[in-house]
Design a protein around this motif. Structure first.
Motif, PDB file in Angstrom:
ATOM      1  N   PRO A 150       2.740 -41.107   2.482  1.00 54.33           N
ATOM      2  CA  PRO A 150       1.422 -41.697   2.210  1.00 54.33           C
ATOM      3  C   PRO A 150       1.286 -43.081   2.831  1.00 54.33           C
ATOM      4  N   PRO A 151       0.077 -43.481   3.170  1.00 49.44           N
ATOM      5  CA  PRO A 151      -0.109 -44.836   3.710  1.00 49.44           C
ATOM      6  C   PRO A 151       0.186 -45.893   2.650  1.00 49.44           C
ATOM      7  N   ARG A 152       0.659 -47.026   3.105  1.00 48.42           N
ATOM      8  CA  ARG A 152       0.951 -48.120   2.166  1.00 48.42           C
ATOM      9  C   ARG A 152      -0.361 -48.688   1.631  1.00 48.42           C
ATOM     10  N   ASP A 153      -0.469 -48.791   0.308  1.00 46.47           N
ATOM     11  CA  ASP A 153      -1.702 -49.272  -0.324  1.00 46.47           C
ATOM     12  C   ASP A 153      -1.465 -50.558  -1.115  1.00 46.47           C
ATOM     13  N   HIS A 154      -0.467 -51.337  -0.723  1.00 45.54           N
ATOM     14  CA  HIS A 154      -0.165 -52.573  -1.430  1.00 45.54           C
ATOM     15  C   HIS A 154       0.381 -53.594  -0.437  1.00 45.54           C
ATOM     16  N   ASP A 155       0.421 -54.841  -0.839  1.00 47.41           N
ATOM     17  CA  ASP A 155       0.953 -55.901   0.013  1.00 47.41           C
ATOM     18  C   ASP A 155       2.475 -55.802   0.090  1.00 47.41           C
ATOM     19  N   LEU A 156       3.021 -56.307   1.191  1.00 51.30           N
ATOM     20  CA  LEU A 156       4.471 -56.315   1.364  1.00 51.30           C
ATOM     21  C   LEU A 156       5.110 -57.429   0.544  1.00 51.30           C
ATOM     22  N   ILE A 157       6.343 -57.218   0.156  1.00 50.04           N
ATOM     23  CA  ILE A 157       7.109 -58.280  -0.479  1.00 50.04           C
ATOM     24  C   ILE A 157       7.453 -59.343   0.567  1.00 50.04           C
ATOM     25  N   PRO A 160      10.768 -55.046   5.261  1.00 51.41           N
ATOM     26  CA  PRO A 160      10.083 -54.253   4.241  1.00 51.41           C
ATOM     27  C   PRO A 160       8.981 -53.392   4.850  1.00 51.41           C
ATOM     28  N   GLY A 161       8.427 -52.508   4.052  1.00 51.85           N
ATOM     29  CA  GLY A 161       7.302 -51.694   4.500  1.00 51.85           C
ATOM     30  C   GLY A 161       7.491 -50.206   4.319  1.00 51.85           C
ATOM     31  N   ARG A 162       8.657 -49.793   3.825  1.00 49.87           N
ATOM     32  CA  ARG A 162       8.867 -48.367   3.555  1.00 49.87           C
ATOM     33  C   ARG A 162       7.999 -47.944   2.369  1.00 49.87           C
ATOM     34  N   VAL A 163       7.610 -46.691   2.383  1.00 50.25           N
ATOM     35  CA  VAL A 163       6.722 -46.155   1.349  1.00 50.25           C
ATOM     36  C   VAL A 163       7.382 -44.931   0.741  1.00 50.25           C
ATOM     37  N   ASP A 164       7.202 -44.745  -0.555  1.00 51.87           N
ATOM     38  CA  ASP A 164       7.739 -43.555  -1.221  1.00 51.87           C
ATOM     39  C   ASP A 164       6.779 -42.381  -1.055  1.00 51.87           C
ATOM     40  N   THR A 165       7.322 -41.254  -0.638  1.00 59.72           N
ATOM     41  CA  THR A 165       6.507 -40.051  -0.549  1.00 59.72           C
ATOM     42  C   THR A 165       6.635 -39.267  -1.848  1.00 59.72           C
ATOM     43  N   MET A 208      17.039 -49.000  10.357  1.00 59.65           N
ATOM     44  CA  MET A 208      15.720 -49.078  11.003  1.00 59.65           C
ATOM     45  C   MET A 208      15.429 -47.899  11.929  1.00 59.65           C
ATOM     46  N   LEU A 209      16.310 -46.924  11.996  1.00 60.38           N
ATOM     47  CA  LEU A 209      16.134 -45.846  12.963  1.00 60.38           C
ATOM     48  C   LEU A 209      14.807 -45.104  12.803  1.00 60.38           C
ATOM     49  N   ASP A 210      14.342 -44.949  11.577  1.00 61.24           N
ATOM     50  CA  ASP A 210      13.122 -44.167  11.335  1.00 61.24           C
ATOM     51  C   ASP A 210      11.877 -45.035  11.221  1.00 61.24           C
ATOM     52  N   ARG A 211      11.978 -46.333  11.488  1.00 59.54           N
ATOM     53  CA  ARG A 211      10.835 -47.228  11.271  1.00 59.54           C
ATOM     54  C   ARG A 211       9.925 -47.285  12.492  1.00 59.54           C
ATOM     55  N   TYR A 212       9.345 -46.149  12.842  1.00 59.67           N
ATOM     56  CA  TYR A 212       8.433 -46.108  13.974  1.00 59.67           C
ATOM     57  C   TYR A 212       7.116 -46.809  13.671  1.00 59.67           C
ATOM     58  N   ASP A 213       6.917 -47.175  12.393  1.00 59.04           N
ATOM     59  CA  ASP A 213       5.721 -47.935  12.044  1.00 59.04           C
ATOM     60  C   ASP A 213       5.805 -49.374  12.515  1.00 59.04           C
ATOM     61  N   VAL A 214       7.029 -49.842  12.806  1.00 60.74           N
ATOM     62  CA  VAL A 214       7.180 -51.234  13.243  1.00 60.74           C
ATOM     63  C   VAL A 214       7.931 -51.351  14.560  1.00 60.74           C
ATOM     64  N   ARG A 215       8.304 -50.224  15.164  1.00 57.69           N
ATOM     65  CA  ARG A 215       8.981 -50.304  16.457  1.00 57.69           C
ATOM     66  C   ARG A 215       8.437 -49.228  17.372  1.00 57.69           C
ATOM     67  N   SER A 216       8.607 -49.457  18.668  1.00 58.31           N
ATOM     68  CA  SER A 216       8.080 -48.509  19.647  1.00 58.31           C
ATOM     69  C   SER A 216       9.035 -47.348  19.792  1.00 58.31           C
TER      70      SER A 216
END
Length: 764
Positions: A463-470, A585-590, A756-764
């Motif tokens: 799901p998309p993140r719906d809150h501010d980051l820590i 930070p920025g991971r979201v629970d599915t 960070m391998l799966d963090r395609y939301d913050v890396r190319s």
């Protein structure tokens, strides 16, 4: 030597004729001695596979930004160029029916169809259809012509359009010009620049020059386990194709035996291994066979060698056909001749209508292949693909008849027969899945046709993140809260690594994002048993933090990773090398309903040397055919690690006591939880020796040479870092008097990489 090198050099013409160019008739060796390390030492662990397709092979350079380049394209203009080409014909390889569409669908399908769910390898993502062995597989006959035909388009758009993206886009355009509504298209596939030497495609030894009889080749097939007809008869993991050199199944039936029920069994096995259910399987077969024809006018024994060993003047094109023109009405691919429908360049339901309306009689193609023809002489005809005015009877393959005789496939066929719109949608979504399954999360998708609003379960939605980051202050406070729980450094590090290490770079699946370590099936895996109480405690920390916040939350996924970072920082400080471990930070629970349990079960490891785990019932190991360290290497490869990163990561995990069962194997220290180089010091010590503690050599004990006292225990996944020359050379660096500080720095770096391998939301 690999199978593509199994050729003999004619010293007069410099042509390759089926045997190794060195050493006369001896495959794989120069006169008196084989030329490769693999020939000399077949059991040597090939650590160099971790470094294949490195930056040195890439002519675009490490700084090239494919995403930025692709986004400069006018995709509509590219598609228009492709569609204009598809309805033309060139003299050197004329199009069937004046339309290259069916041929290009096959090219795209066969590029994507190598994907397999067991290890995520294959697929269209790196355009590996250009390289051996895939480019020379029997089942890929004449795909070399398809790629050469679209070279002018690739040339026009250059590096802004990869081969992988172009092949799939051409397949989509082909469907669209023939009246089929595609579900969408995403770019983002970055090409490989050398052959894939790491993927295990099967145990068979195949001579690509032996095209005289495909049947004789597959009788040597060794990939099926058990006895044919028994309940335990199954295809070896991780393989997906039913036989060597195929994409899916032999269209003539198993071993070309013409048996539709046997073909149905093979189809279900292979398509399941390629992540398709029964409905998707029928949609793909029936949808694909709505177009084009099969080619079988010339016997296989008259067709020349595949591209990888074709004569130099062929310039990378293979399968030269000496009969007639060698193309058009003389074309040879799989040996089966004919079309499935009366209108092979138009989307309709004629394939299923004809399959069920008529009885089909087994016959032979002009090339001698087994195929089927309608028993009714008044059945519709199909036009010749090249000769005006000539008509031919319809054709079905044994793999088509299989859909009619298998009860479950038949139900799906009947559903599609009665609802053409449902069939159209099913094929559209199945084609989209086929061609995008290996691309990973949608953050990697590029282009205006991406359906970002529609989540499909096979895309592992989060799901998309719906809150501010820590923020940094929150991170510091949460670290204190985590350590205050009393959870050990070892348990925290083990849990974080267990979440992140499900990632595999082959199809970009898995990883810590989504918090799936707390969901089925991962929470129930025996290798993760140790994480359960840790996850429970971390969830309580997250709940307490979130109750105090307004608009700001921490996800369990983030907290699991943060717990690992806090543990590593404590271990660094206790070892005398204090440092801050990076955390993003920025991971979201599915949610559980967004997790395909069956598909995630394929991510369950059978060997994970990082956590010193080997499944009790893993047959290849117990039979002695595949060693744990070979699968450990494979795991390192799927995590995209280099050899130094692999060594550093294991040394750190052993120091942290991160074995799955809390065992002492490989824990060569009395300071568990302190980041020291003790693992490497003991591993390289000349005062200690190792002895087997079981007949198969799976476990060992370290004995002091002077006293004979046992000091430590280990597995093969520990000792490989001292026994393998390349890995030992790195271990010796970390074992040196100046090595511990370097090791600590390198461990932090590789730890952050894995997190960070799966963090395609913050890396190319």
């Amino acid at each position: 030597m690999n199978i593509a090198d199994s050729s003999k050099l004619n010293t007069e013409t410099f042509e390759m004729q089926g045997k190794c160019p060195f050493g006369g008739d001896r495959i794989g060796g120069a006169v008196g001695s084989p030329p490769t390390l693999s020939d000399w030492y077949p059991n040597r662990l090939k650590v160099e596979l971790l470094h294949q397709n490195g930056p040195q092979a890439n002519p675009l350079g490490e700084d090239f930004d494919y995403k930025a380049a692709f986004e400069t394209l006018d995709l509509d203009a590219v598609k228009q160029d492709i569609k204009v080409f598809l309805t033309t014909s060139v003299a050197w390889w004329p199009s069937d029916y004046g339309n290259y569409g069916p041929q290009m669908i096959r090219m795209a399908w066969h590029a994507a169809g190598t994907y397999r769910i067991a290890d995520g390898r294959g697929g269209a993502g790196e355009a590996l259809q250009r390289f051996a062995p895939i480019n020379s597989w029997w089942d890929n006959g004449n795909t070399d012509k398809s790629r050469r035909l679209i070279w002018p388009i690739k040339q026009k758009y250059g590096s802004a359009l990869s081969w992988g993206d172009l092949m799939v886009l051409t397949g989509n355009c082909a469907l669209e010009i023939m009246g089929f509504p595609t579900y969408g298209y995403a770019g983002g596939r970055q090409d490989a620049w050398e052959a894939d030497n790491a993927t295990y495609w099967g145990p068979e030894i195949w001579d690509p020059n032996d095209v005289s009889s495909f049947d004789s080749m597959v009788t040597r097939d060794k990939r099926w386990r058990g006895q044919n007809g028994d309940a335990d008869y199954d295809l070896e993991n991780p393989l997906a194709a039913s036989h060597q050199a195929l994409i899916y199944v032999n269209p003539e039936g198993p071993y070309a035996n013409g048996d539709p029920m046997g073909s149905a069994r093979d189809i279900r096995t292979t398509f399941t291994r390629m992540a398709m259910n029964d409905e998707e399987t029928v949609a793909l077969i029936a949808g694909g066979h709505a177009f084009g024809k099969s080619h079988g006018m010339v016997s296989a024994d008259q067709v020349g060698p595949p591209p990888e060993i074709a004569p130099m003047e062929a310039m990378g094109l293979g399968w030269h056909n000496p009969k007639g023109t060698g193309f058009a009405q003389y074309t040879m691919t799989n040996g089966i001749e004919g079309s499935w429908t009366p209108n092979p360049t138009q989307w309709d339901n004629a394939y299923l209508e004809n399959l069920f309306k008529f009885e089909w009689v087994q016959t032979k193609s002009p090339a001698g292949a087994s195929q089927w023809t309608p028993a009714d002489p008044d059945a519709p005809k199909t036009p010749d693909a090249h000769l005006p005015g000539q008509m031919h009877g319809l054709m079905m393959m044994t793999s088509d008849i299989a859909l009619k005789v298998d009860p479950d496939y038949r139900k799906v066929c009947e559903k599609f027969l009665n609802d053409f719109d449902a069939f159209t949608l099913a094929f559209s979504k199945a084609w989209y899945k086929l061609t995008h399954r290996d691309m990973g999360p949608k953050e990697r998708y590029l282009g205006p046709e991406v359906k970002l609003e529609n989540d499909l379960l096979w895309q592992d939605p989060i799901p998309p993140r719906d809150h501010d980051l820590i923020d940094d202050g929150d991170v510091a406070a949460l670290k204190r809260d985590i350590l205050a729980t009393g959870l050990s450094v070892s348990d925290l590090a083990f849990t974080a690594f267990s979440a992140a290490s499900t990632y595999r770079d082959s199809d970009k699946r898995g990883g810590a994002n989504g918090g799936r370590l707390a969901l089925a099936p991962q929470k129930d895996w025996s290798i993760n048993r140790r994480t359960v109480p840790v996850v429970t405690a971390l969830q309580q920390v997250a709940d307490a933090f979130n109750e105090r916040q307004v608009g700001k939350r921490v996800s369990l996924a983030d907290l699991i990773v943060l717990g690992g970072c806090a543990a590593v920082e404590r271990a660094l400080a206790d070892g005398g090398h204090p440092a801050t471990v990076p955390f993003t930070p920025g991971r979201v629970d599915t949610r559980q309903d967004l997790t395909d349990i069956e598909m995630f079960t394929w991510l369950k490891p059978v060997v994970d040397g990082f956590r010193n785990y080997v499944a009790d019932n893993y047959a290849p190991i117990t039979s002695g055919r595949v060693s744990p360290e070979e699968l450990f290497l494979d795991k390192a490869y799927l995590l995209s690690l280099t050899a130094p990163e692999w060594v550093a990561l294991v040394g750190g995990l052993r120091a942290l006591g991160a074995n799955h069962d809390g065992s002492k194997h490989g824990i060569f220290t009395d300071r568990v939880g302190v980041l020291s180089n003790d693992f490497f010091v003991s591993l390289t010590s000349v005062d200690l020796e190792w002895r087997k503690t079981d007949p198969k050599g799976m476990t060992f004990e370290l004995v002091d040479r002077a006293s004979g006292a046992a000091k430590f225990t280990a597995t093969r996944c520990d000792l490989v870092f001292g026994s393998n020359a390349q890995l030992r050379s790195v271990a010796e660096v970390y074992a040196g008097s100046d090595g511990e500080a370097r090791f600590a720095k390198d461990f932090v770096k590789v730890w952050d990489k894995v997190m960070m391998l799966d963090r395609y939301d913050v890396r190319s």
